[in-house]
Design a protein around this motif. Structure first.
Motif, PDB file in Angstrom:
ATOM      1  N   LEU A 174       0.857  -1.184   0.000  1.00  0.00           N
ATOM      2  CA  LEU A 174       0.000   0.000   0.000  1.00  0.00           C
ATOM      3  C   LEU A 174       0.893   1.233   0.000  1.00  0.00           C
ATOM      4  CD1 LEU A 174      -2.860   1.198   0.143  1.00  0.00           C
ATOM      5  CD2 LEU A 174      -2.675   1.102   2.642  1.00  0.00           C
ATOM      6  N   LYS A 175       1.026   1.848  -1.165  1.00  0.00           N
ATOM      7  CA  LYS A 175       1.970   2.949  -1.329  1.00  0.00           C
ATOM      8  C   LYS A 175       1.294   4.300  -1.476  1.00  0.00           C
ATOM      9  CE  LYS A 175       5.308  -0.154  -3.524  1.00  0.00           C
ATOM     10  NZ  LYS A 175       6.111  -0.448  -4.740  1.00  0.00           N
ATOM     11  N   LYS A 176      -0.021   4.306  -1.662  1.00  0.00           N
ATOM     12  CA  LYS A 176      -0.795   5.543  -1.708  1.00  0.00           C
ATOM     13  C   LYS A 176      -1.899   5.431  -0.668  1.00  0.00           C
ATOM     14  CE  LYS A 176       0.051   6.173  -6.663  1.00  0.00           C
ATOM     15  NZ  LYS A 176      -0.576   6.310  -8.005  1.00  0.00           N
ATOM     16  N   TYR A 177      -2.360   6.578  -0.158  1.00  0.00           N
ATOM     17  CA  TYR A 177      -3.257   6.546   0.984  1.00  0.00           C
ATOM     18  C   TYR A 177      -4.517   7.394   0.813  1.00  0.00           C
ATOM     19  CZ  TYR A 177       1.353   5.157   2.582  1.00  0.00           C
ATOM     20  OH  TYR A 177       2.574   4.559   2.669  1.00  0.00           O
ATOM     21  N   PHE A 178      -4.648   8.047  -0.318  1.00  0.00           N
ATOM     22  CA  PHE A 178      -5.767   8.961  -0.529  1.00  0.00           C
ATOM     23  C   PHE A 178      -6.461   8.578  -1.823  1.00  0.00           C
ATOM     24  CE2 PHE A 178      -7.709  13.253  -0.207  1.00  0.00           C
ATOM     25  CZ  PHE A 178      -7.914  13.265   1.166  1.00  0.00           C
ATOM     26  N   PHE A 179      -7.774   8.309  -1.741  1.00  0.00           N
ATOM     27  CA  PHE A 179      -8.490   7.777  -2.896  1.00  0.00           C
ATOM     28  C   PHE A 179      -9.883   8.387  -3.009  1.00  0.00           C
ATOM     29  CE2 PHE A 179      -5.919   4.471  -0.826  1.00  0.00           C
ATOM     30  CZ  PHE A 179      -4.983   4.222  -1.818  1.00  0.00           C
ATOM     31  N   LEU A 180     -10.379   8.459  -4.225  1.00  0.00           N
ATOM     32  CA  LEU A 180     -11.775   8.783  -4.451  1.00  0.00           C
ATOM     33  C   LEU A 180     -12.575   7.508  -4.202  1.00  0.00           C
ATOM     34  CD1 LEU A 180     -13.653  11.088  -5.388  1.00  0.00           C
ATOM     35  CD2 LEU A 180     -13.429  10.181  -7.711  1.00  0.00           C
ATOM     36  N   ALA A 181     -13.600   7.596  -3.355  1.00  0.00           N
ATOM     37  CA  ALA A 181     -14.309   6.393  -2.915  1.00  0.00           C
ATOM     38  C   ALA A 181     -15.817   6.583  -2.991  1.00  0.00           C
ATOM     39  CB  ALA A 181     -13.912   6.046  -1.480  1.00  0.00           C
ATOM     40  N   SER A 182     -16.502   5.515  -3.333  1.00  0.00           N
ATOM     41  CA  SER A 182     -17.963   5.495  -3.299  1.00  0.00           C
ATOM     42  C   SER A 182     -18.425   4.695  -2.095  1.00  0.00           C
ATOM     43  CB  SER A 182     -18.525   4.856  -4.575  1.00  0.00           C
ATOM     44  OG  SER A 182     -18.346   5.706  -5.688  1.00  0.00           O
ATOM     45  N   VAL A 183     -19.436   5.196  -1.410  1.00  0.00           N
ATOM     46  CA  VAL A 183     -20.074   4.488  -0.305  1.00  0.00           C
ATOM     47  C   VAL A 183     -21.448   4.024  -0.779  1.00  0.00           C
ATOM     48  CG1 VAL A 183     -21.031   4.678   2.017  1.00  0.00           C
ATOM     49  CG2 VAL A 183     -18.866   5.803   1.473  1.00  0.00           C
ATOM     50  N   ILE A 184     -21.729   2.733  -0.627  1.00  0.00           N
ATOM     51  CA  ILE A 184     -23.033   2.190  -0.990  1.00  0.00           C
ATOM     52  C   ILE A 184     -23.584   1.364   0.165  1.00  0.00           C
ATOM     53  CG2 ILE A 184     -22.527   2.153  -3.469  1.00  0.00           C
ATOM     54  CD1 ILE A 184     -22.118  -0.897  -3.229  1.00  0.00           C
ATOM     55  N   THR A 185     -24.891   1.216   0.191  1.00  0.00           N
ATOM     56  CA  THR A 185     -25.551   0.414   1.212  1.00  0.00           C
ATOM     57  C   THR A 185     -26.307  -0.722   0.538  1.00  0.00           C
ATOM     58  OG1 THR A 185     -25.804   2.351   2.642  1.00  0.00           O
ATOM     59  CG2 THR A 185     -27.198   0.445   3.119  1.00  0.00           C
ATOM     60  N   ILE A 186     -26.107  -1.935   1.039  1.00  0.00           N
ATOM     61  CA  ILE A 186     -26.738  -3.121   0.436  1.00  0.00           C
ATOM     62  C   ILE A 186     -27.305  -4.016   1.536  1.00  0.00           C
ATOM     63  CG2 ILE A 186     -26.284  -5.281  -0.799  1.00  0.00           C
ATOM     64  CD1 ILE A 186     -24.393  -3.829  -2.591  1.00  0.00           C
ATOM     65  N   ALA A 187     -28.503  -4.515   1.301  1.00  0.00           N
ATOM     66  CA  ALA A 187     -29.086  -5.527   2.177  1.00  0.00           C
ATOM     67  C   ALA A 187     -28.782  -6.889   1.564  1.00  0.00           C
ATOM     68  CB  ALA A 187     -30.591  -5.330   2.297  1.00  0.00           C
ATOM     69  N   PRO A 188     -27.895  -7.675   2.161  1.00  0.00           N
ATOM     70  CA  PRO A 188     -27.577  -8.989   1.594  1.00  0.00           C
ATOM     71  C   PRO A 188     -28.838  -9.821   1.372  1.00  0.00           C
ATOM     72  CG  PRO A 188     -26.032  -8.438   3.335  1.00  0.00           C
ATOM     73  CD  PRO A 188     -27.107  -7.393   3.375  1.00  0.00           C
ATOM     74  N   GLU A 189     -28.852 -10.569   0.281  1.00  0.00           N
ATOM     75  CA  GLU A 189     -30.027 -11.358  -0.079  1.00  0.00           C
ATOM     76  C   GLU A 189     -29.829 -12.816   0.296  1.00  0.00           C
ATOM     77  OE1 GLU A 189     -30.395 -10.465  -4.200  1.00  0.00           O
ATOM     78  OE2 GLU A 189     -28.811 -11.835  -4.830  1.00  0.00           O
ATOM     79  N   LYS A 190     -30.939 -13.486   0.533  1.00  0.00           N
ATOM     80  CA  LYS A 190     -30.903 -14.889   0.983  1.00  0.00           C
ATOM     81  C   LYS A 190     -30.578 -15.814  -0.189  1.00  0.00           C
ATOM     82  CE  LYS A 190     -31.592 -17.878   4.381  1.00  0.00           C
ATOM     83  NZ  LYS A 190     -32.934 -18.272   4.810  1.00  0.00           N
ATOM     84  N   LYS A 191     -29.621 -16.698   0.023  1.00  0.00           N
ATOM     85  CA  LYS A 191     -29.288 -17.728  -0.957  1.00  0.00           C
ATOM     86  C   LYS A 191     -29.095 -19.031  -0.189  1.00  0.00           C
ATOM     87  CE  LYS A 191     -26.092 -19.140  -4.604  1.00  0.00           C
ATOM     88  NZ  LYS A 191     -24.831 -18.860  -5.321  1.00  0.00           N
ATOM     89  N   GLN A 192     -30.081 -19.901  -0.258  1.00  0.00           N
ATOM     90  CA  GLN A 192     -30.091 -21.135   0.536  1.00  0.00           C
ATOM     91  C   GLN A 192     -29.956 -20.780   2.016  1.00  0.00           C
ATOM     92  OE1 GLN A 192     -27.017 -23.506  -1.382  1.00  0.00           O
ATOM     93  NE2 GLN A 192     -28.339 -23.942  -3.119  1.00  0.00           N
ATOM     94  N   GLU A 193     -28.872 -21.209   2.664  1.00  0.00           N
ATOM     95  CA  GLU A 193     -28.732 -20.926   4.094  1.00  0.00           C
ATOM     96  C   GLU A 193     -27.900 -19.683   4.370  1.00  0.00           C
ATOM     97  OE1 GLU A 193     -30.447 -22.668   6.329  1.00  0.00           O
ATOM     98  OE2 GLU A 193     -31.260 -23.728   4.583  1.00  0.00           O
TER      99      GLU A 193
END
Length: 249
Positions: free
Chosen positions: A94-113
Motif C-alpha cells: 500500500l503505497k498511496k493513501y488517498f483515494f476517491l471512494a464510493s459508499v453504498i448500502t446493500i441488504a444482503p439477499e438470501k441464498k439457501q442458508e
C-alpha cells in the motif's frame, strides 16, 4: 481546513477538519468485536519482576502490552499476502493513501442458508461508479457491529462473480463492514479473495481489502475522499483507520 483536489481532470472540494472515521477501535476486553474463534484482545500493564507498568500501581508511566490479531479484532487492511505462500507486506504494497471512494448500502439477499451480496445488487448500486475505492455498508446497520461476536455465525459475504465485477470496474481498495468478503466456512476456497487479487493471473499487489469497518447511519451513500492509513507492520495485514471526507457541492 479546506482543500481543492484535482482527480482525473475533475476538481473536488473537501473540508479536512471534518473527518468521518469508519474504523472500529480496539478494546482490551470482551466487548471488543471478535471473529475467527479467537480470544478477546488484551491490553494489560507490562510486568517484570516487581515492576508493574501502571501509574496507579506506583510506576512513573502507563506501559501496556497489547495482544491482538488484526484479522479477528477490528478494522484491518490486508494485501495479497493474506492468501499467498510468498510473503507480501501490506506496509510495502500500500503505497498511496488517498483515494476517491464510493459508499453504498446493500441488504444482503438470501441464498439457501446464506446471506450474500450478488453481482446483480452491485450492478444496480454502482451504475455510475467512479473512483478507486468502494465502501460497502450492509443492512441492518446496528451499532452492535462494533462488539459483535462473529465466530460460527455465518455472516454475509460477497459471491465470486460479484467480486469479479468489482475488479472489472477498477476497484482497487474494497472496504466492508463484515469480518470477511468470503464465507466463514468455505473449506479454504476463499473465492472472493482470490478473485480480487487475481491469483490465477497477474497479482494485483497494489489492491487491498479492508474488513470490519463501521459506517454510521449519518454517513450518506455517495462519493467521498478516503484516507486509508495502516499501522506500519511488516505483515500481510495491519490495523487501519479509514477516514472519509465529504465532498462539498
Amino acid at each position: 481546513m479546506k482543500a481543492i483536489i484535482t482527480h482525473k481532470k475533475e476538481s473536488y472540494s473537501i473540508d479536512l477538519s471534518k473527518p468521518l472515521d469508519i474504523s472500529i477501535p480496539l478494546r482490551g476486553d470482551t466487548t471488543n468485536v471478535n471473529a475467527w474463534y479467537t480470544e478477546p484482545p488484551k491490553i494489560t500493564p507490562h510486568t517484570e519482576g516487581e515492576f508493574v507498568g501502571k501509574v496507579t500501581e506506583g510506576a512513573s508511566t502507563n506501559f501496556n502490552d497489547i495482544w491482538f490479531n488484526p484479522h479477528a479484532h477490528g478494522t484491518h487492511t490486508e494485501c495479497v499476502g493474506h492468501i499467498t505462500e510468498e510473503f507480501h507486506s501490506v506496509n510495502k504494497n500500500l503505497k498511496k493513501y488517498f483515494f476517491l471512494a464510493s459508499v453504498i448500502t446493500i441488504a444482503p439477499e438470501k441464498k439457501q442458508e446464506d446471506f450474500v451480496i450478488s453481482k446483480k445488487q452491485l450492478q444496480y448500486a454502482l451504475k455510475n461508479f467512479v473512483g478507486d475505492a468502494l465502501v460497502i455498508r450492509t443492512l441492518p446497520n446496528l451499532k452492535d457491529k462494533m462488539s459483535r461476536k462473529y465466530s460460527n455465525s455465518n455472516p454475509p459475504y460477497l459471491l465470486e462473480d460479484a467480486v469479479n465485477y468489482l475488479v472489472e470496474l477498477g476497484v482497487e481498495h474494497l472496504l466492508v463492514d463484515l469480518p470477511s468478503i468470503d464465507k466463514e466456512k468455505d473449506d479454504g476456497e476463499l473465492l472472493g479473495h482470490n478473485a480480487f487479487w487475481n491469483t490465477t493471473g497477474t497479482l494485483r499487489k497494489q489492491a487491498t481489502i479492508t474488513e470490519f469497518v463501521f459506517v454510521g447511519n449519518a454517513i450518506k451513500d455517495g462519493l467521498y475522499f478516503l484516507n486509508l492509513q495502516v499501522a506500519p507492520f511488516e505483515n500481510d495485514a495491519s490495523p487501519s483507520r479509514p477516514v472519509l471526507y465529504k465532498i462539498k457541492e
